[in-house]
Write a protein that holds these residues in place. Structure first.
Motif, PDB file in Angstrom:
ATOM      1  N   LEU A 134       4.595 -23.593   3.966  1.00  0.00           N
ATOM      2  CA  LEU A 134       4.080 -24.712   4.772  1.00  0.00           C
ATOM      3  C   LEU A 134       4.688 -24.688   6.175  1.00  0.00           C
ATOM      4  CD1 LEU A 134       2.346 -27.295   4.944  1.00  0.00           C
ATOM      5  CD2 LEU A 134       4.318 -28.578   4.104  1.00  0.00           C
ATOM      6  N   ILE A 135       6.017 -24.528   6.254  1.00  0.00           N
ATOM      7  CA  ILE A 135       6.680 -24.489   7.572  1.00  0.00           C
ATOM      8  C   ILE A 135       6.174 -23.286   8.378  1.00  0.00           C
ATOM      9  CG2 ILE A 135       8.913 -24.178   8.756  1.00  0.00           C
ATOM     10  CD1 ILE A 135      10.161 -25.757   6.342  1.00  0.00           C
ATOM     11  N   SER A 136       6.083 -22.113   7.704  1.00  0.00           N
ATOM     12  CA  SER A 136       5.587 -20.903   8.379  1.00  0.00           C
ATOM     13  C   SER A 136       4.188 -21.114   8.933  1.00  0.00           C
ATOM     14  CB  SER A 136       5.545 -19.719   7.415  1.00  0.00           C
ATOM     15  OG  SER A 136       6.839 -19.340   7.066  1.00  0.00           O
ATOM     16  N   TYR A 137       3.344 -21.739   8.119  1.00  0.00           N
ATOM     17  CA  TYR A 137       1.948 -21.951   8.529  1.00  0.00           C
ATOM     18  C   TYR A 137       1.865 -22.882   9.743  1.00  0.00           C
ATOM     19  CZ  TYR A 137      -3.072 -22.901   8.170  1.00  0.00           C
ATOM     20  OH  TYR A 137      -4.413 -23.026   8.433  1.00  0.00           O
ATOM     21  N   LEU A 138       2.653 -23.957   9.720  1.00  0.00           N
ATOM     22  CA  LEU A 138       2.650 -24.889  10.858  1.00  0.00           C
ATOM     23  C   LEU A 138       3.147 -24.190  12.127  1.00  0.00           C
ATOM     24  CD1 LEU A 138       3.971 -28.126   9.082  1.00  0.00           C
ATOM     25  CD2 LEU A 138       1.618 -27.645   9.791  1.00  0.00           C
ATOM     26  N   LEU A 139       4.189 -23.360  11.978  1.00  0.00           N
ATOM     27  CA  LEU A 139       4.696 -22.602  13.131  1.00  0.00           C
ATOM     28  C   LEU A 139       3.647 -21.599  13.634  1.00  0.00           C
ATOM     29  CD1 LEU A 139       8.378 -21.828  12.028  1.00  0.00           C
ATOM     30  CD2 LEU A 139       7.688 -23.298  13.911  1.00  0.00           C
ATOM     31  N   THR A 140       2.924 -20.982  12.683  1.00  0.00           N
ATOM     32  CA  THR A 140       1.857 -20.032  13.055  1.00  0.00           C
ATOM     33  C   THR A 140       0.787 -20.736  13.879  1.00  0.00           C
ATOM     34  OG1 THR A 140       2.214 -18.782  11.027  1.00  0.00           O
ATOM     35  CG2 THR A 140       0.120 -18.428  12.120  1.00  0.00           C
ATOM     36  N   LEU A 141       0.366 -21.911  13.408  1.00  0.00           N
ATOM     37  CA  LEU A 141      -0.675 -22.684  14.112  1.00  0.00           C
ATOM     38  C   LEU A 141      -0.212 -23.047  15.515  1.00  0.00           C
ATOM     39  CD1 LEU A 141      -1.983 -25.139  11.337  1.00  0.00           C
ATOM     40  CD2 LEU A 141      -3.028 -23.017  12.107  1.00  0.00           C
ATOM     41  N   VAL A 142       1.014 -23.578  15.620  1.00  0.00           N
ATOM     42  CA  VAL A 142       1.527 -24.020  16.925  1.00  0.00           C
ATOM     43  C   VAL A 142       1.736 -22.820  17.857  1.00  0.00           C
ATOM     44  CG1 VAL A 142       3.502 -25.107  18.098  1.00  0.00           C
ATOM     45  CG2 VAL A 142       2.611 -26.105  15.987  1.00  0.00           C
ATOM     46  N   GLY A 143       2.444 -21.799  17.349  1.00  0.00           N
ATOM     47  CA  GLY A 143       2.787 -20.636  18.179  1.00  0.00           C
ATOM     48  C   GLY A 143       1.578 -19.884  18.691  1.00  0.00           C
ATOM     49  N   ASN A 144       0.649 -19.564  17.795  1.00  0.00           N
ATOM     50  CA  ASN A 144      -0.521 -18.779  18.210  1.00  0.00           C
ATOM     51  C   ASN A 144      -1.480 -19.586  19.088  1.00  0.00           C
ATOM     52  OD1 ASN A 144      -0.287 -16.011  16.996  1.00  0.00           O
ATOM     53  ND2 ASN A 144       0.063 -17.250  15.191  1.00  0.00           N
ATOM     54  N   THR A 145      -1.616 -20.889  18.801  1.00  0.00           N
ATOM     55  CA  THR A 145      -2.470 -21.735  19.653  1.00  0.00           C
ATOM     56  C   THR A 145      -1.860 -21.818  21.051  1.00  0.00           C
ATOM     57  OG1 THR A 145      -3.066 -23.019  17.694  1.00  0.00           O
ATOM     58  CG2 THR A 145      -3.639 -23.981  19.815  1.00  0.00           C
ATOM     59  N   ALA A 146      -0.520 -21.939  21.114  1.00  0.00           N
ATOM     60  CA  ALA A 146       0.160 -21.998  22.420  1.00  0.00           C
ATOM     61  C   ALA A 146      -0.094 -20.720  23.224  1.00  0.00           C
ATOM     62  CB  ALA A 146       1.663 -22.196  22.214  1.00  0.00           C
ATOM     63  N   ILE A 147       0.002 -19.564  22.559  1.00  0.00           N
ATOM     64  CA  ILE A 147      -0.226 -18.287  23.262  1.00  0.00           C
ATOM     65  C   ILE A 147      -1.659 -18.217  23.797  1.00  0.00           C
ATOM     66  CG2 ILE A 147      -0.559 -15.792  22.865  1.00  0.00           C
ATOM     67  CD1 ILE A 147       2.043 -15.739  21.382  1.00  0.00           C
ATOM     68  N   ILE A 148      -2.632 -18.621  22.960  1.00  0.00           N
ATOM     69  CA  ILE A 148      -4.042 -18.578  23.393  1.00  0.00           C
ATOM     70  C   ILE A 148      -4.253 -19.503  24.593  1.00  0.00           C
ATOM     71  CG2 ILE A 148      -6.428 -19.117  22.713  1.00  0.00           C
ATOM     72  CD1 ILE A 148      -5.578 -18.226  19.813  1.00  0.00           C
ATOM     73  N   LEU A 149      -3.730 -20.730  24.503  1.00  0.00           N
ATOM     74  CA  LEU A 149      -3.904 -21.700  25.590  1.00  0.00           C
ATOM     75  C   LEU A 149      -3.236 -21.235  26.877  1.00  0.00           C
ATOM     76  CD1 LEU A 149      -3.435 -25.123  23.752  1.00  0.00           C
ATOM     77  CD2 LEU A 149      -5.535 -24.248  24.776  1.00  0.00           C
ATOM     78  N   VAL A 150      -1.976 -20.813  26.764  1.00  0.00           N
ATOM     79  CA  VAL A 150      -1.220 -20.384  27.952  1.00  0.00           C
ATOM     80  C   VAL A 150      -1.899 -19.176  28.611  1.00  0.00           C
ATOM     81  CG1 VAL A 150       0.980 -19.395  28.739  1.00  0.00           C
ATOM     82  CG2 VAL A 150       0.983 -21.318  27.166  1.00  0.00           C
ATOM     83  N   SER A 162      -7.265 -18.147   6.310  1.00  0.00           N
ATOM     84  CA  SER A 162      -8.135 -17.722   5.199  1.00  0.00           C
ATOM     85  C   SER A 162      -7.346 -17.623   3.890  1.00  0.00           C
ATOM     86  CB  SER A 162      -8.798 -16.375   5.519  1.00  0.00           C
ATOM     87  OG  SER A 162      -7.852 -15.323   5.466  1.00  0.00           O
ATOM     88  N   ILE A 163      -6.016 -17.646   3.971  1.00  0.00           N
ATOM     89  CA  ILE A 163      -5.177 -17.430   2.782  1.00  0.00           C
ATOM     90  C   ILE A 163      -4.281 -18.621   2.439  1.00  0.00           C
ATOM     91  CG2 ILE A 163      -3.271 -16.004   1.884  1.00  0.00           C
ATOM     92  CD1 ILE A 163      -4.552 -13.806   3.885  1.00  0.00           C
ATOM     93  N   VAL A 164      -3.602 -19.177   3.450  1.00  0.00           N
ATOM     94  CA  VAL A 164      -2.521 -20.131   3.198  1.00  0.00           C
ATOM     95  C   VAL A 164      -2.957 -21.467   2.575  1.00  0.00           C
ATOM     96  CG1 VAL A 164      -0.691 -21.495   4.309  1.00  0.00           C
ATOM     97  CG2 VAL A 164      -0.878 -19.051   4.758  1.00  0.00           C
ATOM     98  N   PRO A 165      -4.024 -22.131   3.054  1.00  0.00           N
ATOM     99  CA  PRO A 165      -4.375 -23.418   2.421  1.00  0.00           C
ATOM    100  C   PRO A 165      -4.564 -23.302   0.902  1.00  0.00           C
ATOM    101  CG  PRO A 165      -5.567 -23.169   4.469  1.00  0.00           C
ATOM    102  CD  PRO A 165      -4.875 -21.865   4.225  1.00  0.00           C
ATOM    103  N   GLN A 166      -5.240 -22.233   0.467  1.00  0.00           N
ATOM    104  CA  GLN A 166      -5.447 -21.997  -0.968  1.00  0.00           C
ATOM    105  C   GLN A 166      -4.108 -21.733  -1.670  1.00  0.00           C
ATOM    106  OE1 GLN A 166      -8.543 -21.795  -2.823  1.00  0.00           O
ATOM    107  NE2 GLN A 166      -7.155 -21.724  -4.572  1.00  0.00           N
ATOM    108  N   LEU A 167      -3.250 -20.963  -1.001  1.00  0.00           N
ATOM    109  CA  LEU A 167      -1.936 -20.646  -1.561  1.00  0.00           C
ATOM    110  C   LEU A 167      -1.108 -21.925  -1.723  1.00  0.00           C
ATOM    111  CD1 LEU A 167       0.445 -18.762  -2.342  1.00  0.00           C
ATOM    112  CD2 LEU A 167       0.825 -18.358   0.080  1.00  0.00           C
ATOM    113  N   LEU A 168      -1.113 -22.782  -0.716  1.00  0.00           N
ATOM    114  CA  LEU A 168      -0.351 -24.043  -0.785  1.00  0.00           C
ATOM    115  C   LEU A 168      -0.870 -24.928  -1.923  1.00  0.00           C
ATOM    116  CD1 LEU A 168       0.040 -24.906   3.005  1.00  0.00           C
ATOM    117  CD2 LEU A 168       1.880 -24.291   1.428  1.00  0.00           C
TER     118      LEU A 168
END
Length: 310
Positions: free
Chosen positions: A32-48, A76-82
């Motif tokens: 869960l923590i990894s996924y939230l960091l993935t969402l924040v980090g990758n969205t930040a890179i795309i936006l910046v 495509s993987i994590v929500p189902q895994l969680l």
């Protein structure tokens, strides 16, 4: 025939980590923590990368593509895994399984090719600095990114379709936490030797060919830097390539272990944990690696934050 089998026979059971219930609780929090960091980090890179005019360069164009791949790949993987880690229900519908198989394989394959494209970009930046702008013009960058996405799509259309068309009989237990080709073909009640060969061949083309191109790029970069014989050149090369080398090592080191030795009991037992590394951990670390090691990205983030505060 196989697709009808899939839709008729009820849900698949993703055994996942259910043999170790104490591990499941820890994994739930970590994933869960990894996924939230993935969402924040990758969205930040795309936006910046999109908002800062100074980052309109080939490197950040490819990095944006990589972040987009990672975002969609983990989603495509994590929500189902969680969901499966959270409680006793470990099922996935046949349609859900098919979607996960097609989408995750497409994006995983795209990432393999994209990392090779990024290595070529680093080669052009270091070995052809004067001609870099002419070599890596926007049209070529778009074409190279397009090749990565199309090869991923092509691979999944062939592999996933063949896998889903295998006749299934008996149990629908996948000893995995996701619908992935190496685990899926073990459910078939026909001889899967041909499928394993076909999977191995596809893995060679989409895993080892890009990896070979990455190694060639870095061999040429090393050769060019050795010729210059200055500590400054080494530092610059490491600064330019360090992040990419780390990401390639993480991603390829883990994905190759799963796909190249599909038949061993090692892959069966350890495969789940190795798959966790490239599906959950790597997409979390990519943005951290690229932003922490990267002055341009840090500067762009500061400029954007200053703009927001003002």
């Amino acid at each position: 025939m196989g697709m009808i089998n899939v839709s008729k026979g009820g849900d698949f059971i993703l055994v996942g980590f259910s043999e170790q219930p104490q591990v499941e609780k820890i994994l739930f929090v970590v994933v869960l923590i990894s996924y939230l960091l993935t969402l924040v980090g990758n969205t930040a890179i795309i936006l910046v990368s999109c908002l800062d005019p100074k980052l309109r360069t080939p490197m950040y164009y490819f990095l944006t593509n990589l972040s987009l791949v990672d975002l969609c790949f983990t989603t495509s993987i994590v929500p189902q895994l969680l969901w499966n880690l959270r409680g006793p229900a470990k099922t996935i519908t046949p349609v859900g399984c098919a979607i996960q198989l097609y989408v995750s394989l497409a994006l995983g394959s795209t990432e393999c090719v994209l990392l090779a494209v990024m290595a070529f970009d680093r080669y052009a930046a270091i070995c052809q600095p004067l001609h870099y702008a002419t070599v890596m013009h926007p049209r070529l960058c778009q074409a190279l990114a397009g090749v990565a996405w199309v090869s991923g799509l092509g691979n999944t259309l062939i592999q996933s379709t063949i896998t889903l068309n295998l006749p299934l009989c008996g149990h629908r237990k996948l000893y995995h936490f996701m619908c992935e080709v190496p685990a899926m073909i073990k459910l078939a009640c026909v001889d899967i030797h041909a499928n394993e060969i076909q999977l191995f061949m596809a893995s060679l083309i989409l895993l080892l060919l890009p990896l070979g191109l990455i190694l060639i790029s870095y061999a040429l970069i090393a050769q060019a830097v050795i010729k210059i014989r200055s500590a400054k050149a080494w530092k610059k090369a490491l600064r330019t390539c360090g992040s990419h080398i780390l990401v390639v090592t993480l991603f390829y080191g883990t994905i190759t272990a799963v796909y190249i030795q599909t038949n061993s009991s090692y892959a069966h037992r350890q495969g789940k944990f190795i798959t966790l590394l490239y599906t959950v951990v790597t997409p979390t670390l990519n943005p951290l690696i690229y932003t922490l090691r990267n002055q341009d990205m840090k500067g762009a983030l500061k400029r954007l934050l200053r703009k927001d505060l003002n």
